[in-house]
Design an enzyme around this catalytic site. Sequence first.
Site, PDB file in Angstrom:
ATOM      1  N   GLN A   1       0.803  -1.212   0.000  1.00 17.50           N
ATOM      2  CA  GLN A   1       0.000   0.000   0.000  1.00 17.50           C
ATOM      3  C   GLN A   1       0.844   1.274   0.000  1.00 17.50           C
ATOM      4  O   GLN A   1       0.547   2.210  -0.757  1.00 17.50           O
ATOM      5  CB  GLN A   1      -0.987   0.004   1.159  1.00 17.50           C
ATOM      6  CG  GLN A   1      -0.383  -0.037   2.551  1.00 17.50           C
ATOM      7  CD  GLN A   1      -1.434   0.201   3.636  1.00 17.50           C
ATOM      8  OE1 GLN A   1      -2.494   0.760   3.386  1.00 17.50           O
ATOM      9  NE2 GLN A   1      -1.131  -0.221   4.851  1.00 17.50           N
TER      10      GLN A   1
ATOM     11  N   THR B   1       8.134   2.006  12.457  1.00 17.71           N
ATOM     12  CA  THR B   1       6.789   1.860  13.020  1.00 17.71           C
ATOM     13  C   THR B   1       6.656   2.426  14.428  1.00 17.71           C
ATOM     14  O   THR B   1       7.625   2.497  15.188  1.00 17.71           O
ATOM     15  CB  THR B   1       6.412   0.354  13.059  1.00 17.71           C
ATOM     16  OG1 THR B   1       5.142   0.181  13.679  1.00 17.71           O
ATOM     17  CG2 THR B   1       7.457  -0.452  13.827  1.00 17.71           C
TER      18      THR B   1
ATOM     19  N   TYR C   1       7.453  -8.195  16.225  1.00 20.10           N
ATOM     20  CA  TYR C   1       7.463  -7.252  15.104  1.00 20.10           C
ATOM     21  C   TYR C   1       8.146  -5.943  15.518  1.00 20.10           C
ATOM     22  O   TYR C   1       9.027  -5.442  14.819  1.00 20.10           O
ATOM     23  CB  TYR C   1       6.035  -6.974  14.640  1.00 20.10           C
ATOM     24  CG  TYR C   1       5.917  -5.824  13.676  1.00 20.10           C
ATOM     25  CD1 TYR C   1       6.394  -5.928  12.372  1.00 20.10           C
ATOM     26  CD2 TYR C   1       5.327  -4.622  14.071  1.00 20.10           C
ATOM     27  CE1 TYR C   1       6.285  -4.867  11.484  1.00 20.10           C
ATOM     28  CE2 TYR C   1       5.209  -3.563  13.191  1.00 20.10           C
ATOM     29  CZ  TYR C   1       5.694  -3.686  11.895  1.00 20.10           C
ATOM     30  OH  TYR C   1       5.586  -2.614  11.029  1.00 20.10           O
TER      31      TYR C   1
ATOM     32  N   LYS D   1      11.741  -4.525  14.001  1.00 24.15           N
ATOM     33  CA  LYS D   1      11.751  -3.227  13.314  1.00 24.15           C
ATOM     34  C   LYS D   1      12.745  -2.282  14.003  1.00 24.15           C
ATOM     35  O   LYS D   1      13.449  -1.514  13.336  1.00 24.15           O
ATOM     36  CB  LYS D   1      10.354  -2.616  13.293  1.00 24.15           C
ATOM     37  CG  LYS D   1       9.386  -3.303  12.345  1.00 24.15           C
ATOM     38  CD  LYS D   1       9.849  -3.265  10.895  1.00 24.15           C
ATOM     39  CE  LYS D   1       9.699  -1.890  10.270  1.00 24.15           C
ATOM     40  NZ  LYS D   1      10.038  -1.894   8.825  1.00 24.15           N
TER      41      LYS D   1
END
Length: 287
Positions: A17, A107, A130, A134
Amino acid sequence: MAQNYSKVVLVTGSNGQLGSTLVEYLNDYYKVNPGFNMDMVLDVTNKNQLKFVIDNINPDYIVNCAAMTDVDRCEIDREKAYNVNVNGLKNLLSLTDKKTKIIHISTDYIFDGSKKFFNEEDLPNPLSYYGKIKLESENVLRSSNREYFILRTSVIYNDSHHNFYTWTFNSLQNNQEIKVVTDQTSNPTWTWSISEVIYKSMLNNLTGVYHYGGADVLSRYDFAIKIANMFNFDLDNIIPIKTCELKQTAKRPSISTLDSNKIKDRINIEHPSMDYIISTFKDRKDV
């Protein structure tokens, strides 16, 4: 704005996206390579494939949008998550020299939810695998002795790919009930606005770590309510619940709102309101 087709930009993850929006946005200004053709989509974990592309296009910038972002899946398939989110970046670094600037998307999930707003000086404390990998990818880039730009962002959405917005819209349009948490707060961020930030960061040669989040601070439940109100969907189909009721595999921060003042001071940019953004989505549906 003047075009600069002498500069070559490689966008990894360009079928996602953010990557797809970024390719569309930057195409007006640079020679953009989306890293795929009819035969393949560029895989940052495939070093031979990556080397072939990089050697052939010799990019001035690499915008690394390639990531495994399914938080629960990362918790379960840790090997794959690490390979994509950390080793993929290491591959980009090892196959380019210092003249190639790396722009890396990170993030809000590197934070633990202990504050109302998180700025660039706040210490990360990720709750999920996650978030941990990151953060590790950030540290790999920061210690690489390279010019870099790390952009942390929050709950990325548009109206064309799988994300919270499209899941909510499609479910409510089909008159389906959805359960949405009231106790996870963030500032969701539109892919087009993130693309504008990345473009302006390139123009202004920004380096370092920056935050960029949307103008609206709200829970996932309130986000869903905004969507329903804009399209006159049945509000009764949105069932408020607490995070603990979902029994999600990975822990999420209850608050992951990003303070965007630093980037706003550098490039004088504002994120449009969520109402405006959703209204543009609606206008496209009505055409």
